[in-house]
Scaffold this motif. Structure first.
Motif, short mmCIF file in Angstrom:
data_model
loop_
_atom_site.label_atom_id
_atom_site.label_comp_id
_atom_site.label_asym_id
_atom_site.label_seq_id
_atom_site.Cartn_x
_atom_site.Cartn_y
_atom_site.Cartn_z
N GLN A 117 0.82 -1.20 0.00
CA GLN A 117 0.00 0.00 0.00
C GLN A 117 0.86 1.26 0.00
O GLN A 117 1.97 1.27 0.50
CB GLN A 117 -0.85 0.06 1.27
CG GLN A 117 -2.01 -0.90 1.31
CD GLN A 117 -2.95 -0.56 2.47
OE1 GLN A 117 -3.53 0.52 2.51
NE2 GLN A 117 -3.10 -1.49 3.40
N VAL A 118 0.26 2.30 -0.55
CA VAL A 118 0.82 3.64 -0.42
C VAL A 118 0.17 4.26 0.81
O VAL A 118 -1.04 4.17 0.99
CB VAL A 118 0.51 4.48 -1.67
CG1 VAL A 118 1.15 5.85 -1.57
CG2 VAL A 118 0.97 3.76 -2.94
N VAL A 119 0.99 4.86 1.66
CA VAL A 119 0.47 5.41 2.91
C VAL A 119 0.89 6.87 3.06
O VAL A 119 1.91 7.27 2.50
CB VAL A 119 0.97 4.59 4.12
CG1 VAL A 119 0.20 3.28 4.24
CG2 VAL A 119 2.47 4.35 4.08
N PRO A 120 0.13 7.66 3.87
CA PRO A 120 -1.10 7.26 4.55
C PRO A 120 -2.27 7.19 3.58
O PRO A 120 -2.48 8.12 2.81
CB PRO A 120 -1.31 8.36 5.59
CG PRO A 120 -0.51 9.52 5.14
CD PRO A 120 0.57 9.03 4.24
N MET A 121 -3.01 6.09 3.66
CA MET A 121 -4.07 5.86 2.68
C MET A 121 -5.21 6.86 2.82
O MET A 121 -5.83 7.24 1.83
CB MET A 121 -4.55 4.41 2.71
CG MET A 121 -5.45 4.05 3.85
SD MET A 121 -7.18 4.13 3.31
CE MET A 121 -7.53 2.41 3.00
N GLU A 122 -5.48 7.34 4.05
CA GLU A 122 -6.57 8.31 4.21
C GLU A 122 -6.23 9.61 3.49
O GLU A 122 -7.05 10.20 2.80
CB GLU A 122 -6.82 8.65 5.69
CG GLU A 122 -7.10 7.47 6.58
CD GLU A 122 -5.87 7.08 7.36
OE1 GLU A 122 -4.83 6.80 6.70
OE2 GLU A 122 -5.94 7.05 8.59
N THR A 123 -4.99 10.07 3.67
CA THR A 123 -4.56 11.31 3.02
C THR A 123 -4.58 11.15 1.51
O THR A 123 -5.03 12.02 0.77
CB THR A 123 -3.15 11.67 3.49
OG1 THR A 123 -3.14 11.65 4.91
CG2 THR A 123 -2.73 13.04 3.01
N GLN A 260 4.92 7.40 0.45
CA GLN A 260 5.78 6.23 0.61
C GLN A 260 4.92 4.97 0.67
O GLN A 260 3.73 5.03 0.92
CB GLN A 260 6.63 6.35 1.87
CG GLN A 260 5.83 6.43 3.16
CD GLN A 260 6.72 6.75 4.37
OE1 GLN A 260 7.50 5.91 4.82
NE2 GLN A 260 6.59 7.96 4.87
N THR A 261 5.58 3.82 0.43
CA THR A 261 4.88 2.55 0.64
C THR A 261 5.03 2.16 2.11
O THR A 261 5.77 2.79 2.87
CB THR A 261 5.48 1.43 -0.23
OG1 THR A 261 6.80 1.14 0.28
CG2 THR A 261 5.59 1.84 -1.69
N LEU A 262 4.34 1.09 2.48
CA LEU A 262 4.50 0.57 3.84
C LEU A 262 5.95 0.23 4.14
O LEU A 262 6.37 0.24 5.30
CB LEU A 262 3.64 -0.70 4.01
CG LEU A 262 2.12 -0.51 4.03
CD1 LEU A 262 1.42 -1.86 3.94
CD2 LEU A 262 1.70 0.24 5.29
N GLU A 263 6.75 -0.07 3.08
CA GLU A 263 8.17 -0.41 3.27
C GLU A 263 9.09 0.78 2.96
O GLU A 263 10.28 0.62 2.74
CB GLU A 263 8.52 -1.62 2.39
CG GLU A 263 7.70 -2.86 2.76
CD GLU A 263 8.12 -4.12 2.01
OE1 GLU A 263 9.13 -4.08 1.26
OE2 GLU A 263 7.44 -5.16 2.18
#
Lengths: 565, 565
Positions: A117-123, A260-263
């Protein structure tokens, strides 16, 4: 993943400070503008500052013709970016900006899923840095200037019945598809029929994705055609004195967003044009920055290889002058089984039970689609790699069947489990992409700029779609002539057809041949820089379902978002 | 100012890092979220963190009934904030967020002017941090959910002819005032007449200005009434399952924005509701934070003291529970001359030549308006101070005439030259405000919550406006009864009348008496928390002029904005 939702996983993630990620990319902090806690904008001047750095290999992620459930192109894109880091390469990812329409509609967000996932997903899914709002504002300012021009005396002699410029809003709202404006009294404008499209369908969005810089954007905005005068001559945003203000409204939107991604792999998120009437690709400027920030730039193109990748090769890369080094074709067991013609998959519903039974035969029966999409990459001189995106319900023999198809086509392939395992689950894919992209690329667009528009259409229809010919409606013939006459013949073409088939008929599965492409209507996105052809009904304003996501999304006692997926 | 435009002055300014300004305000850096280079958002938790700090004195800046050119209320607000620093006090300023409609329309930006500006003015006037876009999105999501409800079977039995909820857009577009939606085929929604208002006129914007926190916002959103069912019962956003998603869309918009003046005084810019059908005041949450960050919080209320200040006293402060300590009434020579009845001032045109001749007599002839607006502050127990906003064309005898009027009313006054001289030019005003606000305040709202709606209207009409009575249309009578019946009788009232007169008739100058207030229509902003009464035509969607600002705003070769004022 157990009971953890995408949002749960995303929330549990520890984000790395973006300035540190940017530092690894070689981007100085004075070229960054923070937006909230966890997003940065990158100034366009970063491109010049980075020009001397070594160029990354350019990898586009595309897919077989997808089912209505999607085949996980974004998760593979994210997984591949993460995985390249696992094999000792530095990668940057570039993807489109999500539209809020689907977030509150049926599909949910567009940030990948599981551990990719790309985070933060809410933003990411809610406003981000406001680029879509800026596109909406610029688009609708032109609409207001146009209607004001009619109201103030219509000095340009605009033909009210030849206005193609509508309005846009980033919401799923079917009631706005067809409207009459200008009702009320004499001072309330000139009555006429028009409508709204979702913001992703705006030419301004397509333009933002294809522009190569601020000055170029200003000029392209001026070239936008809103309709014609009563002698049939195009009327532009420049003539309406709107292009300057539109460029001012877009001055921040042109800067790519860094997440960024989770990693902690860097992700440039920028522009989000529709995949049928526009290119379905993220921005050129983001890719040009990303191409100087590591060993690989991994980007995603919308829908199947006949759609997004074809436009990536023939519109995006033609415009940017950047050469791709490899193409990843995402294939799934469920998609190829669907292409066997035995099953029907419906959006928003689970797979039919009988599809879950082990059947490598069904995979082979639908493999023609994968073979054709592989060929569609090779047609452009780019080496394909098949990413077999594994789902928990797949059987080993079925995954193996896809591998056999790839082997027979002479293409590298790898099973990906990154949604469950994170980047490590795509390490085999990363190695395959590393090898494929090391081969010398023979990338070339499929047709020259100078070819007449009809020849361009026929080249794509024949070579990419497998059609036996093209049928133009009388209207389309007239419009094509008009485009050529108005100096738009040198533009590339974007064929708006269904994405559910390589053909123009959603019911034709696999790799259909012996059919003819029906071109109903032709329109110029002269500002964005292409001519698009409508081949069948294309919905540019979605509606809400009986049970829209908006009805379950909420805020809890602590101000935390719930129900977002 | 010579030949320097506001934009030239703003561009030449050296900004102080906002984190340093926030530090002086006592706000820790972890309570700040940067947006771009020169704007921060302040988290709502800052309010709790600051709760133990001493409370600032609370000063509202209001004005005489303005000419169509405006009397410089924002420049005085900014100048006073700056000037307080010159006399050794620490001040914070709070103002509304500008709408982009006027920026591209006729009026230009809303950032002050000359050497009393909020900077950077381009950022302030263009998108800022996207709060207006978030309001637009939340508003239109509710519209889409409502039309989708009709389309999906109308389980709530919504009466299509009793829908009051429209759509919004932050643009001047007269063609959108009255529209028909839902045309096309059966799947394109339910046809009905409706329209768009400019975003500043949205109830969601009024709600954002009046909410006291995230949870409160969520609850208020649920109370929004969109229309009624066929039995006449109100239908709410909560019933349409839209309020949760709306609150999620507003989760960043609820955080105030921090900018600075040219002299580095902190400015909280937050919410921008209309001054006629809504409160015309910036947000409660911004003021509650600002009240704990120094010696003074200076805020501005829209239009004359009968309009914005009346709502400040009776709606904003009632809702927040905060007591004001002084009110500044901005008066100008040109406004009082206009109130003499001898001259006509037109928007967008220079003053008539004959108005520039020295005439303290004309000032005295129009002074009744100033006397009444002074009284309108005293009615609420708050000490007024007259700010004489000097223009280069004023004569000393005319400025002196205003001072005499103030003296005779027993009110402190000071001439302000801050537009030319910066904060130093308002130092005398700052000292007067310091003295006035040191007196004990007797602030009280003009009427109790429990008074019936009609009594509230009649109290304001009689005491603030000087009307001899109120006439309700039959429709208004019915609607008032309906509001009382539906439990909205305890809300404060917001009287939407012209701002060009203390009366409801724009042609009545000075301080008219012996007239009756005609209430045509009554509507509930149940979510924002007031009932508003339409007394005459109120335009909620502006149009563009023959020569709109949008036609001259542009971007130069270096990507710099030109033509913005």
């Amino acid at each position: 993943m157990g009971a953890l939702s995408d949002l749960d996983i995303a929330r549990a993630a520890e984000l790395e400070p973006l300035t540190r990620i940017a530092e690894r990319m070689g981007i100085r902090s004075d070229l960054l503008e923070p937006y909230g806690e966890s997003v940065l904008k990158v100034r366009l001047s970063a491109r010049d500052e980075l020009a001397e750095r070594p160029r990354a290999r350019y990898v586009v992620v595309t897919a077989v013709t997808p089912t209505p459930l999607g085949e996980g192109k974004t998760t593979v894109t994210v997984g591949l970016g993460d995985a390249l880091n696992h094999i000792g390469k530095r990668a940057t990812i570039s993807v489109r900006e999500p539209s809020m329409g689907p977030v509150f509609g049926i599909k949910g967000g567009a940030s990948g899923g599981g551990y990719s996932q790309v985070v933060p997903m809410e933003t990411l899914n809610l406003h981000l840095t406001g680029d879509l709002h800026a596109v909406t504002s610029a688009h609708n300012l032109l609409s207001a200037m146009l209607d004001n021009h009619l109201y103030q005396g219509n000095a340009l002699d605009v033909d009210q019945h030849a206005i193609s410029w509508r309005r846009t809003m980033d919401v799923n709202d079917r009631a706005l598809r067809n409207i009459i404006v200008g009702l009320g009294s004499r001072t309330d404008g000139v009555p006429r029929q028009t409508g709204f499209d979702i913001t992703a369908a705006s030419e301004v969005m397509a333009l933002l994705a294809l522009t190569t810089g601020t000055r170029d954007m200003r000029e392209r905005l001026g070239r936008i055609i809103v309709g014609s005068d009563r002698s049939g001559k195009p009327v532009t945003a420049e003539q309406l004195d709107a292009a300057g203000s539109m460029s001012v409204l877009l001055r921040d939107a042109i800067k790519p967003n860094l997440l960024q991604t989770l990693e902690h792999t860097p992700v440039l998120v920028h522009a989000g044009p529709f995949g049928n009437i526009a290119t379905g690709n993220s921005s050129i400027v983001a890719d040009q920055i990303g191409l100087r920030t590591g060993d690989f730039l991994v980007t995603e193109a919308g829908f199947g290889a006949d759609m997004g990748a074809e436009r990536f090769f023939n519109i995006k890369c033609r415009t940017s002058g950047e050469s791709p080094d490899a193409a990843v074709v995402v294939a799934t067991v469920r998609a190829l089984k669907t292409h066997s013609g035995k099953y029907t998959v419906t959006a928003g519903k689970p797979l039919p039970d009988e599809m879950l039974a082990e059947s490598p035969e069904d995979v082979h029966a639908g493999a023609a689609n994968l073979r054709k999409q592989i060929e569609n990459c090779r047609l452009h001189g780019v080496t394909p790699v098949v990413a077999i995106n594994a789902f928990p319900t797949d059987h080993a023999s079925e995954l193996e069947a896809i591998r056999q198809v790839a082997d027979e086509a002479g293409v590298r392939s790898a099973v990906c489990t990154n949604v469950v395992d994170g980047g490590q689950g795509a390490a085999e894919l990363a190695r395959a992409v590393d090898e494929a992209s090391a081969e010398s690329t023979n990338y070339a667009p499929l047709y020259p700029d100078a070819a007449p528009l009809r020849e361009k259409v026929e080249t794509i229809a024949g070579k990419v779609y497998g059609a036996s010919g093209v049928d133009y409606s009388q209207q389309a013939e007239r419009q094509l002539d008009s485009c050529e006459r108005n100096g738009l013949g040198n533009l590339p073409v974007c064929i708006a057809k269904t994405h559910r088939s390589i053909s123009a008929d959603a019911s034709l599965l696999g790799a259909p041949t012996g059919w003819r492409l029906p071109v109903r209507e032709v329109r110029a996105s002269a500002g964005a820089g292409f001519v698009y052809l409508l081949c069948g009904p294309i919905q540019t304003m979605p509606g809400l379902s009986r049970n829209p996501a908006a009805a379950v999304i909420d805020m809890d006692e602590n101000g935390e978002i719930t129900g977002l997926s």
